[in-house]
Design a protein around this motif. Structure first.
Motif, PDB file in Angstrom:
ATOM      1  N   SER A 195       1.681   3.196  -2.274  1.00 19.06           N
ATOM      2  CA  SER A 195       1.127   4.305  -3.051  1.00 19.06           C
ATOM      3  C   SER A 195      -0.245   4.722  -2.533  1.00 19.06           C
ATOM      4  O   SER A 195      -0.911   5.536  -3.160  1.00 19.06           O
ATOM      5  CB  SER A 195       1.031   3.904  -4.528  1.00 19.06           C
ATOM      6  N   ARG A 225       0.845  -1.195   0.000  1.00 22.92           N
ATOM      7  CA  ARG A 225       0.000   0.000   0.000  1.00 22.92           C
ATOM      8  C   ARG A 225       0.873   1.235   0.000  1.00 22.92           C
ATOM      9  O   ARG A 225       0.464   2.302   0.445  1.00 22.92           O
ATOM     10  CB  ARG A 225      -0.912  -0.010   1.221  1.00 22.92           C
ATOM     11  N   GLU A 231      -2.021  -2.575  -3.787  1.00 19.95           N
ATOM     12  CA  GLU A 231      -1.535  -3.036  -5.080  1.00 19.95           C
ATOM     13  C   GLU A 231      -1.150  -4.499  -4.909  1.00 19.95           C
ATOM     14  O   GLU A 231      -0.380  -4.848  -4.017  1.00 19.95           O
ATOM     15  CB  GLU A 231      -0.317  -2.214  -5.510  1.00 19.95           C
TER      16      GLU A 231
END
Length: 114
Positions: A57, A55, A61
């Motif tokens: 970003s 995580r 993901e």
């Protein structure tokens, strides 16, 4: 003290290991239990079947497979309850996977009482 042995190996090297490796593991597990030094852990499934989640970003993901900057992949673990680091290192040296990769010794943080 409690320690965990994190077993890392190269999938290709392990695929070439002789069938006797599994007998070596049976003996290692039996010795570990007989000594009362801990509980054998579990072997993990193939690294290619795994997912990595981050995580960094913000939003989760999900990445296919292992994304570790090494040829060796995390393959399994063993939980130890031994007097000290030297004893944990001695068990790591006896682990059959040490022939095909690396066995990392890490202390386990003691749980705090609420």
């Amino acid at each position: 003290m409690r320690y965990i042995l994190l077993i890392h190996h190269d999938d290709e090297a392990l695929a070439k290991a002789p069938p006797s490796l599994w007998g070596e593991y049976a003996a290692f597990r039996e010795a570990l239990l007989k000594a009362g030094a801990g509980t054998p852990g579990e072997r993990l499934g193939a690294s290619t079947e795994g997912k990595s989640i981050t995580r960094r970003s913000g939003a989760p993901e999900i990445l296919d497979g292992p994304y570790v900057d090494t040829k060796e992949q995390f393959a399994g673990y063993v939980l130890l309850d031994v007097p000290d680091l030297d004893a944990a290192i001695a068990w790591a040296a006896r682990c059959p996977s040490a022939q095909y990769g690396t066995v990392e010794v890490r202390p386990i943080w003691p749980a705090r009482e609420p």
